[in-house]
Design a protein around this motif. Sequence first.
Motif, mmCIF file in Angstrom:
data_model
loop_
_atom_site.group_PDB
_atom_site.id
_atom_site.type_symbol
_atom_site.label_atom_id
_atom_site.label_comp_id
_atom_site.label_asym_id
_atom_site.label_seq_id
_atom_site.Cartn_x
_atom_site.Cartn_y
_atom_site.Cartn_z
ATOM 1 N N ARG A 265 10.768 7.708 -4.721
ATOM 2 C CA ARG A 265 11.277 7.939 -3.366
ATOM 3 C C ARG A 265 11.491 9.446 -3.139
ATOM 4 N NH1 ARG A 265 15.203 4.054 -0.361
ATOM 5 N NH2 ARG A 265 14.253 2.465 -1.645
ATOM 6 N N GLU B 274 10.174 11.894 -4.874
ATOM 7 C CA GLU B 274 8.878 12.573 -5.007
ATOM 8 C C GLU B 274 8.098 12.471 -3.688
ATOM 9 O OE1 GLU B 274 7.126 11.204 -8.611
ATOM 10 O OE2 GLU B 274 5.317 12.409 -8.374
ATOM 11 N N ALA B 275 8.073 11.267 -3.110
ATOM 12 C CA ALA B 275 7.344 11.062 -1.854
ATOM 13 C C ALA B 275 7.968 11.894 -0.739
ATOM 14 C CB ALA B 275 7.356 9.584 -1.479
ATOM 15 N N PHE B 276 9.287 11.986 -0.749
ATOM 16 C CA PHE B 276 9.970 12.784 0.274
ATOM 17 C C PHE B 276 9.581 14.258 0.139
ATOM 18 C CE2 PHE B 276 13.777 15.216 1.622
ATOM 19 C CZ PHE B 276 13.770 14.861 2.961
ATOM 20 N N GLU C 50 6.858 15.439 -1.201
ATOM 21 C CA GLU C 50 5.465 15.589 -0.751
ATOM 22 C C GLU C 50 5.408 15.658 0.772
ATOM 23 O OE1 GLU C 50 3.411 13.083 -4.441
ATOM 24 O OE2 GLU C 50 3.439 12.242 -2.419
ATOM 25 N N MET C 51 6.269 14.878 1.403
ATOM 26 C CA MET C 51 6.255 14.817 2.866
ATOM 27 C C MET C 51 6.693 16.146 3.487
ATOM 28 S SD MET C 51 8.265 12.053 5.231
ATOM 29 C CE MET C 51 9.834 12.864 5.402
ATOM 30 N N THR D 210 2.314 10.460 -5.036
ATOM 31 C CA THR D 210 2.921 9.139 -4.813
ATOM 32 C C THR D 210 2.044 8.268 -3.904
ATOM 33 O OG1 THR D 210 4.150 9.825 -2.866
ATOM 34 C CG2 THR D 210 5.257 10.071 -4.994
ATOM 35 N N THR E 204 2.052 9.092 0.060
ATOM 36 C CA THR E 204 1.101 10.103 0.535
ATOM 37 C C THR E 204 -0.322 9.559 0.498
ATOM 38 O OG1 THR E 204 2.550 11.861 -0.224
ATOM 39 C CG2 THR E 204 0.240 12.439 0.065
ATOM 40 N N PHE F 287 9.370 7.453 6.062
ATOM 41 C CA PHE F 287 8.987 6.242 5.343
ATOM 42 C C PHE F 287 10.226 5.484 4.886
ATOM 43 C CE2 PHE F 287 10.074 7.457 1.028
ATOM 44 C CZ PHE F 287 10.032 8.844 1.067
ATOM 45 N N MET G 196 11.198 2.375 1.890
ATOM 46 C CA MET G 196 10.672 1.612 0.744
ATOM 47 C C MET G 196 11.631 0.481 0.397
ATOM 48 S SD MET G 196 9.445 4.562 -1.888
ATOM 49 C CE MET G 196 8.656 3.490 -3.071
#
Lengths: 368, 265
Positions: A359, A361-363, A365-366, B80, B83, B121, B123
């Motif tokens: 979670r 990590e994805a943030f 990246e965003m 991830t 993305t 997003f 999850m």
Amino acid sequence: MQPDVNVAPLPSIPRRRDLARAHHERGGLVAAVLPIHYPRALLRAFGILPMEVWGPPNVDAARAASRLQPYVCSIVRNALSFLESGGLQIADLLIVPHACDSLQGLGSVLLDFVHPAQPVLPLYLPRNPAPEGTAFLADEFRALHQRLAEVTQRTPSESELMQAILDEEVADDLLRRVHEQRPTLPLTTFDFYHLVRAREFLPLDSFVSLARAILAMPAVKSPPKIPIVLSGIVPEPMDMLRAVDELGASVIADDLACCGRRLYPAGRSRDPFMRLAESLLGGSPDSTRGSPIQDRLDHLLGLAHSTGSRGVVFHDVKFCEPELFDLPVLRRGLRDAGLPSITVEVDLNDAVSHQARTRLEAFLEMIA
Amino acid sequence: MTGIRAWGIDVGSSTTKIVGVEAGGTMCLHLLEDSEPRAEEQIVRMLQRAAAASGDQRVRPLVATGYGRKLVQQADRVVTEITCHARGAYRALGHGGTLVDVGGQDSKVIKLGPQGEVLDFAMNDKCAAGTGRFLENTCRRLGVDLERLGEVALAARDEATLSSTCTVFAESEIVSLLAHGVGVEPILKGLHRALVQRLVAMIHTVGLTPPLMLSGGVARNPAVARLLEAETGETVVVPPHPQLLGAFGAALVALESVGERPGKP
């Protein structure tokens, strides 16, 4: 990715147990203090060493199960378990500020059912920052002063009390400068919190020396990292901070109850109790002090804008009512202002899960 | 086969996928296997299969995604699933919107901007409800083939109400419904409804920006798309190869890493 800014040797931090023993040998008392806000200077004036108890993490929380509801957070649950397993035997008294319903409940449980060997001193905090709140808190401090005098069998003079307050104001100012200087400090996010959280248990002189050592560290121009603001109560488990470092981000400012919300300004009054109250209530907006959500939102946006942060990570302990009530409104406000945010919910006794890391990590990246 | 410019691998909890893309980002090769407990051995074997099928012995540049992404030692980069699914959906469909990805282990709702960028997003990574595993477990209990699950659910004239979306309690409830003579089809429809309602709750946390897209292995189940449309009032767009979208997106990220921009669908 490896952290790359740790170019200076870290000052060493003494262990709590050693500090408590040394303080006892000098004839002083040790107070175990539960979160969040309390008059540190008042305790120092009585020769008491405050040691804060934010959980602690990774204790056998089952001991508290018979006395607390299942929906009580792990900070409170662990504190009671730690106490019942003998972990707070080094403390001569317990101070329980009523930061939230769970801590207030813990205070009652201690007084009515557990009956620990140490005296339990509750501290009621106002939910109203208006002048009436300051006056109320000053009265609370006067009552606490009275209780401390009974416990320690001594009463500091008013000038001794005022001197303790002025000394703490110096330490508070140093802590604020350390926070302000963090973008150029040669410290990883993990190491930064490892050092500044020593304020939770170090004697005054030790902390002042530590803060000055941090401020004297050579400034570095770090390679580009993703700047973020961290909000929540306490950065535990600390492994989450390692994850922040490893993922190429850096906490550039925080709204943590144990850190950024306790950068107290100096009080103004000449009355020591009013001065203490003004200082404590002058900290940044806090859900546990009943601050309006709009104030909290403005503060978060101000932190992000002033530091160039690209997002806010809400790092919240499960079942933390004051924080979780504010959370949806805060996130919506940040989104409307164009600042992304994410929530990572944690328990003090759990390792950082693969899912929580993904979670985060994805943030990153965003917002990268 | 030649002309593959970049690779993506998605090590998921249910399946492991490899996708190769040519210049412009067109998918030109894919492999899919059920995920095995010894993931690293499986990854080596699948990469060898990819090399043999493509004639590209290096299988590089390679980007890894999925819950097992860190196990792909051969990867040039790990990214991830959020993305990668976003990247894959935008290349496959050419527009932003709201992407619902229902995987074996978790489900995600990703809000995409007009250029395919991730805006927000949500999850579900704490509970099996709303995931492919929820359906898998219960269809096993009902003795229905997973591939026919959606079809059987849609054939139901009635619908049983399942009060729990917890996988464990739902299974108990199903046993109870069966014992009371309720047929398999109505139970399956109720089961799909429960899953979709869970997804809709997640959609609301990020806000629904049409069009609504569906990816992941569960997107192959027609009942999920149909009920999602009924619950949201929006048409659901399912991209080609919805199960491969993560690996496809990873391959597109790999393509960008060598300075090539994916084209339009």
